[in-house]
Design an enzyme around this catalytic site. Sequence first.
Site, PDB file in Angstrom:
ATOM      1  N   SER A 131       0.820  -1.209   0.000  1.00  0.00           N
ATOM      2  CA  SER A 131       0.000   0.000   0.000  1.00  0.00           C
ATOM      3  C   SER A 131       0.854   1.261   0.000  1.00  0.00           C
ATOM      4  O   SER A 131       1.922   1.300   0.590  1.00  0.00           O
ATOM      5  CB  SER A 131      -0.915   0.024   1.224  1.00  0.00           C
ATOM      6  OG  SER A 131      -1.665   1.228   1.213  1.00  0.00           O
ATOM      7  N   LYS A 185      -4.731  -6.822   3.427  1.00  0.00           N
ATOM      8  CA  LYS A 185      -4.727  -5.692   2.479  1.00  0.00           C
ATOM      9  C   LYS A 185      -6.148  -5.396   1.985  1.00  0.00           C
ATOM     10  O   LYS A 185      -6.526  -4.233   1.801  1.00  0.00           O
ATOM     11  CB  LYS A 185      -3.795  -5.986   1.294  1.00  0.00           C
ATOM     12  CG  LYS A 185      -3.802  -4.904   0.205  1.00  0.00           C
ATOM     13  CD  LYS A 185      -3.337  -3.558   0.751  1.00  0.00           C
ATOM     14  CE  LYS A 185      -3.092  -2.453  -0.251  1.00  0.00           C
ATOM     15  NZ  LYS A 185      -3.949  -2.243  -1.344  1.00  0.00           N
ATOM     16  N   HIS A 188      -7.756  -3.505   4.698  1.00  0.00           N
ATOM     17  CA  HIS A 188      -7.147  -2.163   4.658  1.00  0.00           C
ATOM     18  C   HIS A 188      -7.904  -1.307   3.642  1.00  0.00           C
ATOM     19  O   HIS A 188      -8.273  -0.161   3.904  1.00  0.00           O
ATOM     20  CB  HIS A 188      -5.663  -2.285   4.277  1.00  0.00           C
ATOM     21  CG  HIS A 188      -5.022  -0.997   3.836  1.00  0.00           C
ATOM     22  ND1 HIS A 188      -5.243  -0.434   2.590  1.00  0.00           N
ATOM     23  CD2 HIS A 188      -4.183  -0.148   4.467  1.00  0.00           C
ATOM     24  CE1 HIS A 188      -4.569   0.697   2.483  1.00  0.00           C
ATOM     25  NE2 HIS A 188      -3.917   0.892   3.613  1.00  0.00           N
ATOM     26  N   ASN A 189      -8.154  -1.870   2.484  1.00  0.00           N
ATOM     27  CA  ASN A 189      -8.849  -1.109   1.441  1.00  0.00           C
ATOM     28  C   ASN A 189     -10.303  -0.832   1.806  1.00  0.00           C
ATOM     29  O   ASN A 189     -10.834   0.227   1.481  1.00  0.00           O
ATOM     30  CB  ASN A 189      -8.769  -1.836   0.098  1.00  0.00           C
ATOM     31  CG  ASN A 189      -7.407  -1.663  -0.551  1.00  0.00           C
ATOM     32  OD1 ASN A 189      -6.411  -1.418   0.139  1.00  0.00           O
ATOM     33  ND2 ASN A 189      -7.345  -1.796  -1.856  1.00  0.00           N
ATOM     34  N   GLU A 192     -10.135   1.963   3.991  1.00  0.00           N
ATOM     35  CA  GLU A 192      -9.811   3.117   3.116  1.00  0.00           C
ATOM     36  C   GLU A 192     -11.096   3.678   2.478  1.00  0.00           C
ATOM     37  O   GLU A 192     -11.312   4.892   2.472  1.00  0.00           O
ATOM     38  CB  GLU A 192      -8.827   2.619   2.046  1.00  0.00           C
ATOM     39  CG  GLU A 192      -8.521   3.555   0.899  1.00  0.00           C
ATOM     40  CD  GLU A 192      -7.636   2.859  -0.156  1.00  0.00           C
ATOM     41  OE1 GLU A 192      -6.558   2.347   0.191  1.00  0.00           O
ATOM     42  OE2 GLU A 192      -8.043   2.816  -1.341  1.00  0.00           O
ATOM     43  N   HIS A 453     -39.917 -21.051  13.113  1.00  0.00           N
ATOM     44  CA  HIS A 453     -38.450 -21.096  13.124  1.00  0.00           C
ATOM     45  C   HIS A 453     -37.868 -21.233  14.527  1.00  0.00           C
ATOM     46  O   HIS A 453     -36.657 -21.317  14.672  1.00  0.00           O
ATOM     47  CB  HIS A 453     -37.878 -19.848  12.431  1.00  0.00           C
ATOM     48  CG  HIS A 453     -38.176 -19.809  10.962  1.00  0.00           C
ATOM     49  ND1 HIS A 453     -37.755 -20.796  10.090  1.00  0.00           N
ATOM     50  CD2 HIS A 453     -38.873 -18.916  10.213  1.00  0.00           C
ATOM     51  CE1 HIS A 453     -38.170 -20.494   8.871  1.00  0.00           C
ATOM     52  NE2 HIS A 453     -38.859 -19.370   8.917  1.00  0.00           N
TER      53      HIS A 453
HETATM   54  C1  6PG Z   1      -3.225   1.331  -1.664  1.00  0.00           C
HETATM   55  C2  6PG Z   1      -4.510   1.426  -2.436  1.00  0.00           C
HETATM   56  C3  6PG Z   1      -4.419   0.783  -3.773  1.00  0.00           C
HETATM   57  C4  6PG Z   1      -5.630   0.925  -4.705  1.00  0.00           C
HETATM   58  C5  6PG Z   1      -6.745   1.814  -4.249  1.00  0.00           C
HETATM   59  C6  6PG Z   1      -7.731   2.168  -5.333  1.00  0.00           C
HETATM   60  O1  6PG Z   1      -3.307   0.793  -0.567  1.00  0.00           O
HETATM   61  O2  6PG Z   1      -2.200   1.793  -2.137  1.00  0.00           O
HETATM   62  O3  6PG Z   1      -5.508   0.764  -1.709  1.00  0.00           O
HETATM   63  O4  6PG Z   1      -4.133  -0.580  -3.577  1.00  0.00           O
HETATM   64  O5  6PG Z   1      -5.122   1.455  -5.875  1.00  0.00           O
HETATM   65  O6  6PG Z   1      -7.401   1.173  -3.240  1.00  0.00           O
HETATM   66  O7  6PG Z   1      -8.835   1.356  -5.233  1.00  0.00           O
HETATM   67  P1  6PG Z   1     -10.205   1.707  -5.939  1.00  0.00           P
HETATM   68  O8  6PG Z   1      -9.885   1.924  -7.397  1.00  0.00           O
HETATM   69  O9  6PG Z   1     -11.087   0.517  -5.731  1.00  0.00           O
HETATM   70  O10 6PG Z   1     -10.713   2.953  -5.299  1.00  0.00           O
END
Ligand code: 6PG
Length: 470
Positions: A131, A185, A188-189, A192, A453
């Site tokens: 990341s 990861k 993590h996303n 995010e 149920h």
């Molecule tokens: C990171 C980001 C990367 C990804 C983005 C974009 O940790 O550097 O998460 O892995 O490019 O998450 O994701 P989307 O296109 O789904 O917004």
Amino acid sequence: MEHNNYDFGLVGLGVMGRNFILNVADNNFSAFGFDLDEEKVNALKEEGGNLEKVSASTEITTFIDALATPRKIMLLVPAGKIVDAVIENLLPHLEKGDIIIDGGNSFFTDTDRRDAYLAEKGIHFFGSGVSGGAKGARKGPSIMPGGNREAYKEVKPIFEAVSAKFKGEPCVAYLGPKSAGNYVKMVHNGIEYGLMQLTSEIYDLLKKAGGLTNEELHKVFNDWNKGRLQSFLVEITAEIFNQKDDKGDGDLVDKILDKAKQKGTGKWTSQNAMDLGIPVPSIDVAVSMREISALKEERVVADELYGRPTPAPIDKAELIKLAEEALYFAFINTYAQGLHQLADASAEYGYELDMSVIAKIWRAGCIIRAGLLEDISTAYTNDKKLPNLLLAPTFAEKVQATVPSAREVVAYAAKSGIPLPAVSNSLTYFDAYTSSKLPLNLIQAQRDHFGSHTYERNDMEGIFHTEWGA
Ligand code: 6PG
């Protein structure tokens, strides 16, 4: 550079791959790149950096022969079929004990499949989240590797050198077997997505209710970034409000179409949370909002049809204060949900994740890096088995102090027709998670009423059924 002695191999010399390999070389490991595209190979050779330590080729045999054994080959190629194709290309040239590291956002079950397939051939496979975007790859990403613990020792010195550092500590650690790294990861996303949605909602509130200009928004986010909300996403948000349009007058942010794209990792987080039975509503709604945003044409028609209330007047300074507290509250709840999912997935998939280590390697380099992660890491160090961040006494204090503002903000926005779904889902999550009594007794009664149920009782053991209305 002599034949057969490069420390590290990298397949895929796109932007990420190029940056990563140069980072490896900057840290005094020799690295050899491979890409079928000659232009990309040449582009690498033209980059600045410690080029004496780097070479590349379009020939797979040249690439394989250049690497010291056991070979450590990282793939930075798009997730999906390409990863399988690259593995198949490499396989005939590899020897037992060689290591393949997939650095992309691969779906975790694909990683498990590849891990089992390659293990049969004596090849070690690592699904390793990376990341931090292109800048991170070049200057120090957060790296989340999962795979064979023994084989990780071969990779460890290189990963520790190239990773981001938080107060000197590398933002990489062996996370667990099989797909542990990819799973971490993925979540993590998901987090995010949640944090990005939250910041965009607060921007909407400050703009629509407080009438803040981009200049004021820049200042507010900048100030916040110096306090407890300090984080990469708040920092870049401040920067975004400062950016002038490079194709015309005005600020760039106002010219950007309000349709958010996605590549799937946030959706996978939500989908898998559903499979596990772990609630992550702040992440779910962040995915839904990208979907609603895509319906631009319908939204324009519906806006005409329904309109919305005018926000009630509110003191600007007061609004900014409430917004900061609500955002902090919602950030905590979003991390809490993601980490709860990780803890549950760890038990379900046998990852044996250490949550304090995960919080530690997220403190620098990655997109969700934030001052809060230091406190999160401490909370999990103090209680390794903490089921939910909200149950940590140190977090109870932070949440208790900010929840009144989250209530104010959500109530105000609801009356004003300003959609704050992630802030309000964070609040609802908190209110539900902290309710010793929920009205789901009624759902059990309904299920038993129409479908026999059965239900349990709160005053005696057993499973019961009633002939309702009889
Ligand atoms: C990171 C980001 C990367 C990804 C983005 C974009 O940790 O550097 O998460 O892995 O490019 O998450 O994701 P989307 O296109 O789904 O917004």
